[in-house]
Scaffold this motif. Structure first.
Motif, mmCIF file in Angstrom:
data_model
loop_
_atom_site.group_PDB
_atom_site.id
_atom_site.type_symbol
_atom_site.label_atom_id
_atom_site.label_comp_id
_atom_site.label_asym_id
_atom_site.label_seq_id
_atom_site.Cartn_x
_atom_site.Cartn_y
_atom_site.Cartn_z
ATOM 1 N N CYS A 11 0.801 -1.073 0.028
ATOM 2 C CA CYS A 11 -0.047 -0.135 -0.181
ATOM 3 C C CYS A 11 0.808 1.236 -0.185
ATOM 4 O O CYS A 11 1.660 1.474 0.632
ATOM 5 N N PHE A 13 0.062 4.180 1.251
ATOM 6 C CA PHE A 13 -0.486 5.232 1.793
ATOM 7 C C PHE A 13 0.318 5.511 3.211
ATOM 8 O O PHE A 13 0.932 6.345 3.532
ATOM 9 N N CYS A 14 0.213 4.495 3.991
ATOM 10 C CA CYS A 14 0.870 4.863 5.647
ATOM 11 C C CYS A 14 1.985 4.003 5.923
ATOM 12 O O CYS A 14 2.045 3.032 5.011
ATOM 13 N N VAL A 16 2.216 1.743 7.784
ATOM 14 C CA VAL A 16 1.973 0.446 8.425
ATOM 15 C C VAL A 16 2.350 -0.558 7.319
ATOM 16 O O VAL A 16 2.767 -1.810 7.672
ATOM 17 N N GLY A 17 2.187 -0.393 6.114
ATOM 18 C CA GLY A 17 2.651 -1.253 4.808
ATOM 19 C C GLY A 17 1.871 -2.632 4.718
ATOM 20 O O GLY A 17 2.310 -3.558 4.373
ATOM 21 N N CYS A 18 0.482 -2.338 4.273
ATOM 22 C CA CYS A 18 -0.353 -3.295 4.210
ATOM 23 C C CYS A 18 -0.142 -3.905 3.115
ATOM 24 O O CYS A 18 0.447 -3.244 2.169
ATOM 25 N N LEU A 45 -7.311 -4.116 4.975
ATOM 26 C CA LEU A 45 -6.878 -2.585 4.473
ATOM 27 C C LEU A 45 -7.773 -1.459 5.298
ATOM 28 O O LEU A 45 -8.986 -1.969 5.538
ATOM 29 N N CYS A 46 -7.336 -0.343 4.959
ATOM 30 C CA CYS A 46 -8.149 0.638 5.499
ATOM 31 C C CYS A 46 -8.987 1.258 4.203
ATOM 32 O O CYS A 46 -8.620 1.022 3.061
ATOM 33 N N LYS A 48 -8.271 4.002 2.894
ATOM 34 C CA LYS A 48 -7.325 4.554 1.773
ATOM 35 C C LYS A 48 -7.081 3.564 0.938
ATOM 36 O O LYS A 48 -6.921 3.478 -0.184
ATOM 37 N N GLY A 49 -6.721 2.485 1.503
ATOM 38 C CA GLY A 49 -6.267 1.229 0.789
ATOM 39 C C GLY A 49 -7.179 1.068 -0.203
ATOM 40 O O GLY A 49 -6.771 0.517 -1.137
ATOM 41 N N HIS A 178 -3.298 5.049 10.884
ATOM 42 C CA HIS A 178 -2.547 3.751 10.833
ATOM 43 C C HIS A 178 -3.614 2.620 10.986
ATOM 44 O O HIS A 178 -3.577 1.859 11.971
ATOM 45 N N SER A 179 -4.671 2.863 10.320
ATOM 46 C CA SER A 179 -5.748 1.965 10.734
ATOM 47 C C SER A 179 -5.872 0.813 10.941
ATOM 48 O O SER A 179 -6.230 0.052 11.917
ATOM 49 N N VAL A 180 -5.167 -0.002 10.086
ATOM 50 C CA VAL A 180 -4.884 -1.454 10.075
ATOM 51 C C VAL A 180 -4.193 -1.822 11.398
ATOM 52 O O VAL A 180 -4.586 -2.693 12.407
#
Ligand code: SF4
Ligand code: SF4
Ligand code: SF4
Lengths: 699, 336
Positions: A11, A13-14, A16-18, A45-46, A48-49, A178-180
């Motif tokens: 990902c 976006f943030c 966390v690196g999903c 994912l959140c 954004k993802g 960092h939703s996840v």
């Protein structure tokens, strides 16, 4: 045609690196799917993802190099654009020396791009003027934790959230940003872990917490010293750990004697009994994992705040074991990697100091070219030099400082003062609109490479579709410029993997990594070297990189600007789950864009009533630096006396208002606290955008 | 189902079908699995763990992003829906039940109908229960339901796969294939196999208990708000749910006009149901969560469609970062 292709990547976006897969149809990414076997995100994912496909849609993309002609841009060939940029860079250097040019790299770009950016600055331009936006999120973490522990990264892993019996969330809002990872914290709480939240705002996690310390803005050091006061007074410190592994304990114990609970309650507004409970929870826990964020770093005392957190962690010995640690949650997907790659004025890749002649010699010999020796400027330093006419040419790679930096007006003035501004971008951002040359770059979906997530895990990014038009990877552009500016062939890479192989040979903490090994292991966490070939899930097990850790005595010092009769409210900034950074990607999703109006001011019901504000009504917000009009969101998320603005919206940019007073060591601006005054707009009047307000001011 | 045959292997069937149509089957690239075009030399490895195939085959029938029409400044031109023949191979019983529901929901939708008409459905019975599945409780599996697939494959550990013909179209599709008739006890073998699969699905008393409490109106608004506080509105549950059908449309400028696109949407987003006036029928996260679960399980929906719209695949359990999947939520409801 059906959707027939799906490429696994990381990902964008943030931090966390999903893991996500990009589903493609022809040359277009049409959808996103989660990866159930991904090491970190496990099929989640959140928002954004899930919306990433729209964020990189070729619509609105810059497709060919653009040249400024008067007020407009016109398209040109790569050959012409590269020639003009090279000429401008050569001229700037010839006229004022290498200090007159510099590169702002990007925490969203890959490690390979960041490595190329610093190599270009140091070897081609012969300057250490290279920086990226960690300056406005976590430079205090790097500066603070390097002093106290020897490493500025997250000490533990995301998985460790499951191993902790107490989770401390300090000045960060992980379920939004960092939703996840925030989800993991909620899951741990539901399974029985305790949760302690330290934040001026009543965040989602604060509402779920066993204890919420709702401190006044900018009183972190007082609060943390207060906790240490109680810990030392009651003898709750981890004596064994302190004796074996920490220096400077006495001086801190001495210093915090002044921070008795009554005084700390007066400064922070947190009841003394809650301080006592928190100190007990943290020192009693078997394994306490602490996360912190920009509520700690974005202050004039940012570096000291970080060290104050570090003092607490060390005093309790909650570090160096699974389920513990001090964990700065890094905002952007690759801000860790951009730092690791040395996109900073003072360090080479792997934090090897520029000041060390042996380090410089190592890189000069590997690159086959002399490298810069004079110290470099930070991005704010380059801007200041530009305003003082001492700096002429700047390359900005995919950042949007006009929206994201504090004090927009100053940023714009600086960029306008340059002879040449070159921007590598996907779309015409506010910053790109000021450029002399805009060069179209490949998005994360269009290139190979790696990102390093917040837990130091290097993961693969894979091209799913070709870049649209004539867009190219950043490293490709820098390679071409290297040849034209200096006749240097050492950056003519044939692919991202070649860059990665070069950088691992020069970066000790990445030395045992390679693309095949990253793929086999589901990512590798640095340090990953001969001693730890499979990476390192948690740092500081037996010793600190500096040997013994250091505790540092610190004094509370309030924010540079405080509310007064003229500007009676505190303003802080925040982020929303739905948006990322300046919104240039997430705001292209019709679903995310629909969630919020373009700009918001969170305000407590009492303050709203005092000012005659209604839910969703227009409000004018003024600080000593600027004016913004936006809409009120009345919520008890903020306490009375504090209002908060998300910074994603160019229509209502919070950075018009925030203070650019800086942390003296890292130059981190104080984005988390300043003073404002508000007034309700009449019922029928819609808030004006920044552009409209500017037009009006001009008239 | 009258005709039953014995297959030498799944590849035999897939290769035959591939002569007439593109075959989409579970594929993997390293750790990543998804439904994708079966290549001649690609592995055919049936995956019967729905959570490992988060999107199932839904995008092949209800596309995640699809052009509906173009307005060129003067006229509206409909984008024709794809109608090339496609085989969806290796669908589990729960996902086939979901498609049967989509067929009813999208009855009048020309894009869905065109894709669906072009698709031949090949189901596989499950040999045993999967981690989060509760298809038995939702009358959706583990055996492929009659009428939900054109062809059904039944596998057992030490025997050749059995092929059951599920429709005339299925029969026509294998007409040219030299097939061995199945042994006389094939139907009985399948029944025994399915019994064993059903027995292996763990007991999930919270499902029935939770649905009963929902129906009885015994779930308080406070409980929904307690749960809703956690919902991030990530859209994960609705993205992976094989029976979620919400979409939104946008107009993308193109030439002198615009193109109307539709995307998957999510009812968990606050903006999904917000009306232009600002009025919102489900203004809180708790109310939106409640609506999601009522729409999957509640009595009015069951009355309208003759079944719950949840097919018990369990995907939402692993996709939800906030521990609000079907087991977590019904478990919490059943326990209050
Ligand atoms: S939590 Fe971060 S990495 Fe994961 S999907 Fe959301 S933005 Fe991407
Ligand atoms: S609600 Fe959950 S378990 Fe039911 S069908 Fe949808 S994803 Fe599957
Ligand atoms: S998956 Fe969970 S957090 Fe995401 S929208 Fe659904 S219920 Fe909310």
């Amino acid at each position: 045609m059906g959707t027939l292709c799906s490429v696994a990547t990381t990902c964008p976006f943030c931090g966390v690196g999903c893991g996500m897969a990009l589903r493609t149809e022809g040359t277009r990414v049409v959808g996103i799917e989660p990866l159930p076997r991904h090491r970190i995100s496990c099929g989640q994912l959140c928002a954004k993802g899930y919306a990433a496909a729209q964020g990189i849609d070729p619509r609105d993309r810059v497709l060919r190099p653009l040249l400024r002609q008067g007020g407009d841009f016109c398209e040109t060939s790569w050959d012409d654009a590269l020639e003009r940029v090279s000429e401008a860079l050569r001229d700037a250097v010839a006229e004022l020396g290498p200090a007159a040019a510099g590169v702002i790299s990007c925490a969203r770009a890959t490690n390979e791009d960041n490595y190329a950016a610093q190599k270009f600055a140091r070897a081609v331009l012969q300057t250490n003027n290279v920086d990226h936006c960690a300056r406005i999120c976590h430079s205090p973490s790097v500066a603070g934790l390097r002093q106290t522990l020897g490493s500025g990264a997250m000490t533990n892993s995301i998985d460790d959230i499951e191993r902790a019996d107490l989770i401390v969330i300090c000045g960060c809002d992980p379920t939004e940003n960092h939703s996840v990872l925030g989800g993991r914290v909620m899951a741990a709480k539901l399974r029985g872990a305790r949760l302690l939240v330290i934040d001026p705002r009543k965040t989602r996690l604060a509402r779920m917490a066993d204890l919420h310390l709702q401190l006044a803005p900018g009183t972190n050091i007082a609060l943390l010293n207060g906790l240490l006061h109680i810990i030392f007074a009651r003898g709750w410190q981890n004596r064994e750990f302190l004796e074996a592994r920490v220096d400077g304990v006495e001086a801190v114990a001495e210093k915090v004697r002044d921070y008795d609970p009554a005084r700390v309650e007066a400064i922070t507004g947190v009841p003394a009994t809650d301080l006592e409970r928190a100190a007990r929870m943290y020192t009693e826990a078997e394994a306490a994992l602490l996360c912190y964020g920009m509520g700690i770093t974005q202050h004039t005392t940012g570096t000291n705040n970080v060290m104050a957190v570090s003092n607490l962690v060390l005093a309790a010995g909650q570090i160096g074991r699974p389920g513990t640690g001090i964990n700065p949650l890094r905002g952007q997907n690759n801000v860790q990697g951009a730092c690791d790659m040395g996109a900073l004025p003072n360090v080479y890749p792997g934090y090897q100091p520029v000041a060390d002649a042996a380090v410089r010699a190592k890189f000069a010999s590997a690159w086959g070219r002399e490298v810069a020796s004079a110290p470099g400027l930070t991005s704010l330093g380059m801007q200041k030099a530009a305003r003082d006419s001492a700096f002429r040419a700047m390359i900005i790679m995919g950042e949007d400082p006009v929206v994201t930096d504090p004090d927009q007006n100053q940023v714009e003035a600086a960029l306008r003062a340059l002879d040449t501004l070159v921007v590598f971008e996907l779309t015409l951002t506010e910053t790109a609109k000021l450029a002399d040359v805009v060069l179209p770059v490949a998005s994360f979906a269009e290139k190979d490479g790696t990102f390093t997530n917040c837990e130091r895990r290097v993961q693969r990014v894979r091209a799913a579709v070709p870049p649209p038009g004539e867009a190219r990877p950043d490293w490709w552009i820098l390679g071409k410029l290297a040849r034209r500016v200096a006749g240097y062939e050492g950056m003519a890479y044939d692919g991202a993997e070649a860059i990665f192989d070069e950088l691992t040979s020069l970066t000790p903490s990445y030395s045992a990594m390679s693309y095949p090994r990253i793929e086999q292991r589901g990512g590798l966490q640095w340090p990953c070297d001969a001693e730890h070939p499979d990476g390192t899930p948690y740092l500081h097990a037996g010793r600190f990189p500096i040997g013994r850790a250091r505790m540092v005595p610190l004094e509370h010092q309030g924010p540079a600007e405080r509310p007064d009769s003229e500007y009676p409210l505190w303003l802080t900034t925040q982020r929303l789950h739905y948006h990322y950074g300046c919104g240039s990607m997430t705001r292209k999703s019709p679903l995310l864009e629909r969630e919020t109006p373009p700009g918001l001011l969170f305000i407590h019901p009492d303050d709203a009533a005092t000012h005659g504000l209604v839910q969703g009504g227009g409000v004018r917000v003024c600080s000593r630096r600027g004016v913004v009009e936006t809409r009120a969101l009345i919520s008890d998320q903020v306490p009375p006396g504090l209002v908060s603005m998300p910074y994603h919206f160019k229509e209502a940019p919070s950075n018009q208002l925030t203070n650019d007073a800086q942390d003296p060591l890292t130059k981190m601006p104080e984005l988390k606290a300043c003073a404002v005054r508000i007034e309700a707009l009449p019922a029928e009047v819609a808030p004006r955008t920044r552009a409209e307000l500017a037009q009006e001011a001009a008239r | 189902m009258s005709d039953v045959y014995e297959l030498t292997g799944l590849r035999q069937l897939a290769d035959h079908l591939a002569r007439e149509a593109r075959v989409v089957a579970p594929q993997h690239d390293g750790e990543h699995r998804c439904f994708a075009l079966l290549s001649e030399d690609g592995d055919l490895e049936i995956c019967r763990e729905p959570s490992q195939l988060p999107l199932a085959a839904k995008p092949f029938l209800f596309a995640e992003r699809e052009s509906l029409f173009v307005f060129d400044g003067a006229r509206f031109v409909e984008t024709p829906a794809p109608s090339e023949p496609l085989v969806l191979f290796g669908l589990t019983a729960c996902d086939l039940t979901a498609i049967a529901y989509l067929d009813r929901f999208f009855e009048g939708d020309p894009h869905y109908v065109a894709r669906r008409r072009a698709a031949l459905l090949v189901g596989v019975d499950c040999e045993r229960g999967c981690r989060d599945g509760f298809c038995d409780a939702m009358d959706a599996g583990p055996g492929v339901r009659d009428g939900s697939a054109d062809l059904v494959v039944h596998t057992a550990p030490d025997a050749s796969p059995l092929l059951f013909i599920g429709s005339e179209r299925g029969a026509a599709a294998v007409a040219g294939l030299a097939l061995e008739p199945a042994p006389a006890d094939a139907t009985e073998r399948r029944a025994r196999g399915l019994e064993a699969a059903e027995a292996s699905l763990g007991a999930r008393p919270h499902i029935a208990a939770g649905i009963a409490r929902l129906d009885a109106g015994e779930v308080s608004a406070e409980l929904w708000e307690e749960l809703g506080l956690r919902c991030l509105a990530c859209s994960g549950c609705t993205t992976v749910c094989p029976t979620c059908t919400c979409f939104t449309t946008t107009d993308e400028p193109e030439g002198d006009g615009a193109r109307r696109l539709r995307y998957w949407d999510s009812c968990l987003f606050e903006g999904f149901q917000r009306e232009a006036s600002g009025h919102h029928p489900a203004p809180t996260a708790g109310m939106r969560l409640e609506r999601f679960f009522r729409h999957k399980l509640g009595e009015p929906v069951r009355a309208r469609f003759g079944r719950a719209t949840c097919v018990g695949c369990g995907r939402c359990e692993s996709a939800c970062p906030a521990v609000l999947g079907i087991h977590s939520t019904l478990g919490r409801i059943a326990a209050t």
